[in-house]
Motif scaffolding. Sequence first.
Motif, PDB file in Angstrom:
ATOM      1  N   ALA A 163       0.855  -1.113   0.008  1.00  0.00           N
ATOM      2  CA  ALA A 163       0.104  -0.150   0.044  1.00  0.00           C
ATOM      3  C   ALA A 163       0.882   1.276  -0.125  1.00  0.00           C
ATOM      4  CB  ALA A 163      -0.785   0.005   1.320  1.00  0.00           C
ATOM      5  N   PHE A 164       1.750   1.195   0.764  1.00  0.00           N
ATOM      6  CA  PHE A 164       2.755   2.647   0.908  1.00  0.00           C
ATOM      7  C   PHE A 164       3.504   2.687  -0.395  1.00  0.00           C
ATOM      8  CE2 PHE A 164       2.616   1.611   5.654  1.00  0.00           C
ATOM      9  CZ  PHE A 164       1.814   2.911   5.958  1.00  0.00           C
ATOM     10  N   GLU A 165       3.957   1.462  -1.006  1.00  0.00           N
ATOM     11  CA  GLU A 165       4.584   1.419  -2.300  1.00  0.00           C
ATOM     12  C   GLU A 165       3.732   2.118  -3.555  1.00  0.00           C
ATOM     13  OE1 GLU A 165       7.678  -2.262  -1.899  1.00  0.00           O
ATOM     14  OE2 GLU A 165       5.940  -2.441  -2.913  1.00  0.00           O
ATOM     15  N   ARG A 166       2.375   1.769  -3.388  1.00  0.00           N
ATOM     16  CA  ARG A 166       1.322   2.245  -4.145  1.00  0.00           C
ATOM     17  C   ARG A 166       1.381   3.942  -4.078  1.00  0.00           C
ATOM     18  NH1 ARG A 166      -2.300  -0.889  -7.018  1.00  0.00           N
ATOM     19  NH2 ARG A 166      -2.685   0.823  -7.802  1.00  0.00           N
ATOM     20  N   THR A 167       1.299   4.295  -2.715  1.00  0.00           N
ATOM     21  CA  THR A 167       1.314   5.819  -2.415  1.00  0.00           C
ATOM     22  C   THR A 167       2.321   6.416  -3.041  1.00  0.00           C
ATOM     23  OG1 THR A 167       0.437   5.110  -0.137  1.00  0.00           O
ATOM     24  CG2 THR A 167       1.334   7.358  -0.432  1.00  0.00           C
ATOM     25  N   LEU A 168       3.564   5.969  -3.045  1.00  0.00           N
ATOM     26  CA  LEU A 168       4.570   6.783  -3.456  1.00  0.00           C
ATOM     27  C   LEU A 168       4.548   6.599  -5.018  1.00  0.00           C
ATOM     28  CD1 LEU A 168       7.557   5.629  -1.298  1.00  0.00           C
ATOM     29  CD2 LEU A 168       6.062   7.622  -1.034  1.00  0.00           C
ATOM     30  N   ARG A 169       3.913   5.768  -5.754  1.00  0.00           N
ATOM     31  CA  ARG A 169       3.862   5.579  -7.164  1.00  0.00           C
ATOM     32  C   ARG A 169       3.199   6.899  -7.500  1.00  0.00           C
ATOM     33  NH1 ARG A 169       4.364   0.112  -7.370  1.00  0.00           N
ATOM     34  NH2 ARG A 169       2.308  -0.434  -7.131  1.00  0.00           N
ATOM     35  N   LEU A 170       2.065   7.090  -6.685  1.00  0.00           N
ATOM     36  CA  LEU A 170       0.958   8.205  -6.998  1.00  0.00           C
ATOM     37  C   LEU A 170       1.718   9.564  -6.745  1.00  0.00           C
ATOM     38  CD1 LEU A 170      -2.070   6.339  -5.992  1.00  0.00           C
ATOM     39  CD2 LEU A 170      -1.701   6.883  -8.503  1.00  0.00           C
ATOM     40  N   SER A 171       2.367   9.550  -5.506  1.00  0.00           N
ATOM     41  CA  SER A 171       2.862  10.742  -5.005  1.00  0.00           C
ATOM     42  C   SER A 171       4.179  10.606  -4.436  1.00  0.00           C
ATOM     43  CB  SER A 171       1.774  11.536  -4.008  1.00  0.00           C
ATOM     44  OG  SER A 171       2.360  12.532  -3.450  1.00  0.00           O
ATOM     45  N   PRO A 172       5.164  10.597  -4.910  1.00  0.00           N
ATOM     46  CA  PRO A 172       6.646  10.345  -4.512  1.00  0.00           C
ATOM     47  C   PRO A 172       7.048  10.846  -3.386  1.00  0.00           C
ATOM     48  CG  PRO A 172       6.783  10.798  -6.863  1.00  0.00           C
ATOM     49  CD  PRO A 172       5.257  11.410  -6.193  1.00  0.00           C
ATOM     50  N   ASN A 173       6.889  11.863  -2.897  1.00  0.00           N
ATOM     51  CA  ASN A 173       7.311  12.759  -1.735  1.00  0.00           C
ATOM     52  C   ASN A 173       6.286  12.756  -0.658  1.00  0.00           C
ATOM     53  OD1 ASN A 173       9.605  13.115  -2.975  1.00  0.00           O
ATOM     54  ND2 ASN A 173       8.749  15.212  -3.992  1.00  0.00           N
ATOM     55  N   ARG A 174       5.626  11.587  -0.136  1.00  0.00           N
ATOM     56  CA  ARG A 174       4.631  11.757   1.179  1.00  0.00           C
ATOM     57  C   ARG A 174       5.554  11.179   2.284  1.00  0.00           C
ATOM     58  NH1 ARG A 174      -0.517  12.663  -0.203  1.00  0.00           N
ATOM     59  NH2 ARG A 174      -1.133  11.976   2.049  1.00  0.00           N
ATOM     60  N   PRO A 175       5.979  12.138   3.216  1.00  0.00           N
ATOM     61  CA  PRO A 175       6.767  11.643   4.164  1.00  0.00           C
ATOM     62  C   PRO A 175       6.012  10.576   5.117  1.00  0.00           C
ATOM     63  CG  PRO A 175       5.683  13.937   4.760  1.00  0.00           C
ATOM     64  CD  PRO A 175       5.239  13.316   3.236  1.00  0.00           C
ATOM     65  N   ALA A 177       4.577   7.764   4.271  1.00  0.00           N
ATOM     66  CA  ALA A 177       4.915   6.708   3.481  1.00  0.00           C
ATOM     67  C   ALA A 177       6.295   6.201   3.331  1.00  0.00           C
ATOM     68  CB  ALA A 177       4.371   6.775   2.164  1.00  0.00           C
ATOM     69  N   LEU A 178       7.183   7.316   3.276  1.00  0.00           N
ATOM     70  CA  LEU A 178       8.580   7.203   3.275  1.00  0.00           C
ATOM     71  C   LEU A 178       9.077   6.354   4.622  1.00  0.00           C
ATOM     72  CD1 LEU A 178       9.732  10.363   1.401  1.00  0.00           C
ATOM     73  CD2 LEU A 178       9.915   7.885   0.502  1.00  0.00           C
ATOM     74  N   LEU A 179       8.483   7.047   5.686  1.00  0.00           N
ATOM     75  CA  LEU A 179       8.868   6.664   7.027  1.00  0.00           C
ATOM     76  C   LEU A 179       8.390   5.330   7.182  1.00  0.00           C
ATOM     77  CD1 LEU A 179       8.592  10.137   9.109  1.00  0.00           C
ATOM     78  CD2 LEU A 179      10.813   8.531   8.314  1.00  0.00           C
ATOM     79  N   GLU A 180       7.165   4.955   7.066  1.00  0.00           N
ATOM     80  CA  GLU A 180       6.621   3.788   7.307  1.00  0.00           C
ATOM     81  C   GLU A 180       7.182   2.558   6.672  1.00  0.00           C
ATOM     82  OE1 GLU A 180       4.298   3.067   9.587  1.00  0.00           O
ATOM     83  OE2 GLU A 180       3.535   4.873  10.080  1.00  0.00           O
TER      84      GLU A 180
END
Length: 258
Positions: A163-175, A177-180
């Motif tokens: 789910a977090f990887e999908r988040t970053l594909r849609l919006s690469p700079n979401r802090p 998701a990066l931390l999780e």
Amino acid sequence: MSGIRTALWTMVMLLVVGCTSSPGRQNSAEVSPEKALEAYTQLGLQYLRVGDLASAKDALQRAVEIDDEYAGTYNALGLTFQIEQEYKLAEQNFRRAVSLEPETASFHNNFGAFLYAQGRYSEACTELERATEDPFYIQRAQSFENLGRCFRMIQRPDAAQHAFERTLRLSPNRPVALLELTAIHLEAGRLQEARQYFDMFSQLIDSRQVEHSAQSLWLGIQLARQGGSSTRGATFALLLKNLFPQSAEFANYKESLQ
């Protein structure tokens, strides 16, 4: 608040009155029920945004009187009652919204976020997963991020990672998701992957797009220990102590020193 209320009522009156122009009826006007319904619902949401809950409920009740099967009104009522901590009423209205429009992603996202806040994580994951199914949902990245956090709470790290990887594909700079993702890989012993995601987060820090949180500093301490960087770890530890002395992360740090 009175000035805001006057402006909002002016807005709704402009919206609910549909002017019909023809050669013999230049000044005639009639109220469109559909426009009134949407206008009162939007008015309720505007009141909600400025914190006038009583006026929000009044406007939304007027919308219900026009049409008691309009899902958007029940979604707005759910948000209003959630803020008022009337949780039973909030749930009733969220459920009504998703039952009337089961394909509307935002309603599932809002209901899922409500259930998550109530600690009902399994139910929340179901609703949030529904929200991610719409490829045109404007807040889809947020829904995937919410879903990842939800999967973390029910001990499903692989699903959370996806789910977090999908988040970053849609919006690469979401802090978040990066931390999780840093935490997930660190917990699994995948240090290289953990460092990659933490470095991406650190770039956001360096460019002043975000600030450190207790979570980011504790992750930084752990990664610094694994990499043998005592100076960097000490810097993170000092920041954690000074900025977040009451946090669970600082408690974990102190426990790790024993």
